[in-house]
Design a protein around this motif. Structure first.
Motif, PDB file in Angstrom:
ATOM      1  N   UNK A   1      -9.018  93.446  41.957  1.00  0.00           N
ATOM      2  CA  UNK A   1      -8.327  92.308  42.548  1.00  0.00           C
ATOM      3  C   UNK A   1      -8.944  91.032  42.008  1.00  0.00           C
ATOM      4  N   UNK A   2      -8.195  89.933  42.101  1.00  0.00           N
ATOM      5  CA  UNK A   2      -8.684  88.616  41.698  1.00  0.00           C
ATOM      6  C   UNK A   2      -8.994  87.805  42.948  1.00  0.00           C
ATOM      7  N   UNK A   3     -10.157  87.182  42.984  1.00  0.00           N
ATOM      8  CA  UNK A   3     -10.548  86.352  44.121  1.00  0.00           C
ATOM      9  C   UNK A   3     -11.071  85.022  43.598  1.00  0.00           C
ATOM     10  N   UNK A   4     -10.990  83.958  44.399  1.00  0.00           N
ATOM     11  CA  UNK A   4     -11.535  82.660  43.957  1.00  0.00           C
ATOM     12  C   UNK A   4     -13.048  82.755  43.756  1.00  0.00           C
TER      13      UNK A   4
ATOM     14  N   UNK B   1     -15.620  90.432  33.051  1.00  0.00           N
ATOM     15  CA  UNK B   1     -15.570  89.421  34.105  1.00  0.00           C
ATOM     16  C   UNK B   1     -16.482  88.243  33.763  1.00  0.00           C
ATOM     17  N   UNK B   2     -16.753  88.061  32.452  1.00  0.00           N
ATOM     18  CA  UNK B   2     -17.592  86.966  31.946  1.00  0.00           C
ATOM     19  C   UNK B   2     -18.987  86.989  32.563  1.00  0.00           C
TER      20      UNK B   2
ATOM     21  N   UNK C   1     -11.117  82.059  39.047  1.00  0.00           N
ATOM     22  CA  UNK C   1     -10.967  83.344  39.702  1.00  0.00           C
ATOM     23  C   UNK C   1     -11.879  84.365  39.022  1.00  0.00           C
ATOM     24  N   UNK C   2     -12.361  85.303  39.806  1.00  0.00           N
ATOM     25  CA  UNK C   2     -13.116  86.403  39.216  1.00  0.00           C
ATOM     26  C   UNK C   2     -12.572  87.722  39.735  1.00  0.00           C
ATOM     27  N   UNK C   3     -12.835  88.776  38.998  1.00  0.00           N
ATOM     28  CA  UNK C   3     -12.327  90.099  39.346  1.00  0.00           C
ATOM     29  C   UNK C   3     -13.353  90.857  40.174  1.00  0.00           C
TER      30      UNK C   3
ATOM     31  N   UNK D   1     -16.803  77.915  40.656  1.00  0.00           N
ATOM     32  CA  UNK D   1     -15.943  77.232  39.692  1.00  0.00           C
ATOM     33  C   UNK D   1     -14.867  76.385  40.355  1.00  0.00           C
ATOM     34  N   UNK D   2     -14.747  76.465  41.668  1.00  0.00           N
ATOM     35  CA  UNK D   2     -13.667  75.758  42.351  1.00  0.00           C
ATOM     36  C   UNK D   2     -13.767  74.250  42.191  1.00  0.00           C
TER      37      UNK D   2
END
Length: 430
Positions: free
Chosen positions: A233-236, A186-187, A251-253, A240-241
């Motif tokens: 799941x992926x969420x904003x 997830x970086x 998006x991050x997990x 980074x938006x």
């Protein structure tokens, strides 16, 4: 002669939590191709010493197991690792699906249990006496944990064990990725504080359970805490938006389930046993271990404190590989070491201090890079407030209790569970 001694454990303690959707492919290899497509490739120490997730190993090396259920006899490699081929059997019962990882102890293979029709993880220990002896101690610990862990919700469950071609093999339930692997894939983006709270609660409950059995884990770290499920799941990602991100990096997990379990009890020590001089992986090692003043249960709680900071920030709190630099980082983040601990430091640790019991830093720093690594660290409250939007005050107070230098003053696991970081959230929800 090939020996196979098997000790079975009932499945009554299996995790029976229902899953609403099928398991996703977070850490699963691609589907196996039809048998006999490609020849097998032997896998021995091909991927270094780190524990690697499944996706690093292709299933293209799969082959149909021999008709007699036993692979050909091969000598171990020079370090005592078992040699195998993907698709072969490990005893007639287990079929090798992939290599999951490797460490100093040996290798971990993903296997299909043809008898129970489930996927399991099998730890194959090197055929060296000291590792075989350590594996038998680990089995004893795992059996003790299994007898007391009603529901099997705190620690990884042992299925059985056997001695195969001079290798102790321990069969475990198959779990999801470690917290470290999740962060890495997830970086290294931090978890939200409410998820950190739930993970922290489970970690402390598991540590309290282990300590109640007079056991000290001694190697707590994100790599040894596994998510039960691989679903995510992926969420904003709010950070980074506002940027022009590529490849969906805004998006991050997040794990779909927060359920976790402790693993790797190979270094676990009974409270009454003689304690080795050095324990714990470097980044999570308590000051009493470095100073040589003796360690016990509190060393696990220091590790928990370091883990929680990492879950909040995405990075290890003390990224160091040398004792003096490590102590200097502690003082930068937490303040000066207490004089009474410094004065008790053993002869191996005395060299890190000047007369007057002050840390010999930065005069004895090994490099300018080392000095910069220490100087850039903020104090603990500032570090947490950089990453936590609410509950920061309670979390900082909890961490200051877990990261107290003096082990006698450090919070115990059950004391930590009564901290407002957990109880205030419960009162809000009631």
């Amino acid at each position: 002669m090939e020996t196979q001694r098997i000790m079975e454990f009932p499945h009554k303690n299996m995790d029976k939590r229902p899953r609403k959707r099928p398991r996703l492919t977070w850490d699963m290899p691609p589907p196996l191709p039809p048998p006999k497509v490609l020849p097998a490739i032997y896998c021995v120490q091909e991927f270094g010493n780190g524990m690697l997730p499944n996706y690093a190993y292709s299933s293209m090396f799969y082959r149909e197991p021999p008709c007699n259920g036993s692979p050909p006899w091969r000598p171990d490699d020079k370090d005592g690792h078992y040699m195998f081929a993907i698709g072969e059997n490990l005893t007639p019962r287990y079929r090798i699906l992939s290599k999951m990882g490797e460490g100093t102890f040996g290798q971990v293979l993903e296997c299909l249990d043809d008898e129970k029709k489930e996927v399991v993880a099998i730890k194959i220990v090197r055929s060296i006496p000291k590792y075989r002896e350590a594996a038998m101690i680990e089995i004893d610990v795992l059996q003790r944990l299994a007898r007391h862990d009603v529901g099997g919700s705190r620690c990884v469950q042992i299925r059985n064990w056997f001695d195969y071609r001079n290798h102790i093999c321990i069969v475990f339930e198959k779990l999801g990725p470690s917290l470290y692997d999740f962060l890495r894939k997830n970086s290294y983006r931090s978890f939200p504080i409410d998820l950190v709270r739930e993970l922290a609660r489970q970690i402390l409950e598991s540590v309290a359970f282990v300590h109640d059995l007079c056991l000290i884990h001694t190697d707590l770290k994100p790599e040894n805490i596994l998510l039960v499920s691989s679903e995510y799941i992926k969420v904003p990602d709010c950070k980074f938006l506002s940027r022009s991100a590529k490849d969906g990096s805004y998006f991050k997990s997040l794990p779909k389930s927060s359920a976790i379990k402790l693993i790797d009890f190979g270094s676990t020590t009974y409270e009454h046993q003689d304690h080795s001089y050095v324990v714990s992986t470097r980044h999570y090692r308590a000051p009493e271990v470095i100073l040589g003043v003796g360690w016990n249960y509190p060393c696990d709680l220091w590790s928990v404190g370091c883990i929680l900071v990492e879950l909040c920030s995405g990075e290890a709190l003390f990224q160091t590989h040398e004792n003096l630099e490590h102590l200097a980082m502690m003082e930068k983040v937490l303040g000066p070491l207490p004089q009474h601990m410094v004065l008790r430091a053993d002869r191996r640790a005395e060299k890190y201090f000047r007369r007057g019991a002050r840390l010999d830093w930065p005069d004895s720093a090994t490099s300018r890079e080392s000095m910069r690594a220490v100087w850039k660290l903020p104090r603990l409250p500032n570090l947490i407030m950089q990453h936590v939007d609410h509950s920061a005050g309670d979390l900082i107070d909890l961490l200051q209790g877990l990261l107290r230098y003096d082990p006698a003053e450090r919070l115990k696991a059950r004391e930590a569970l009564r901290h407002p970081f957990f109880t205030r959230d419960m009162r809000r929800g009631s």
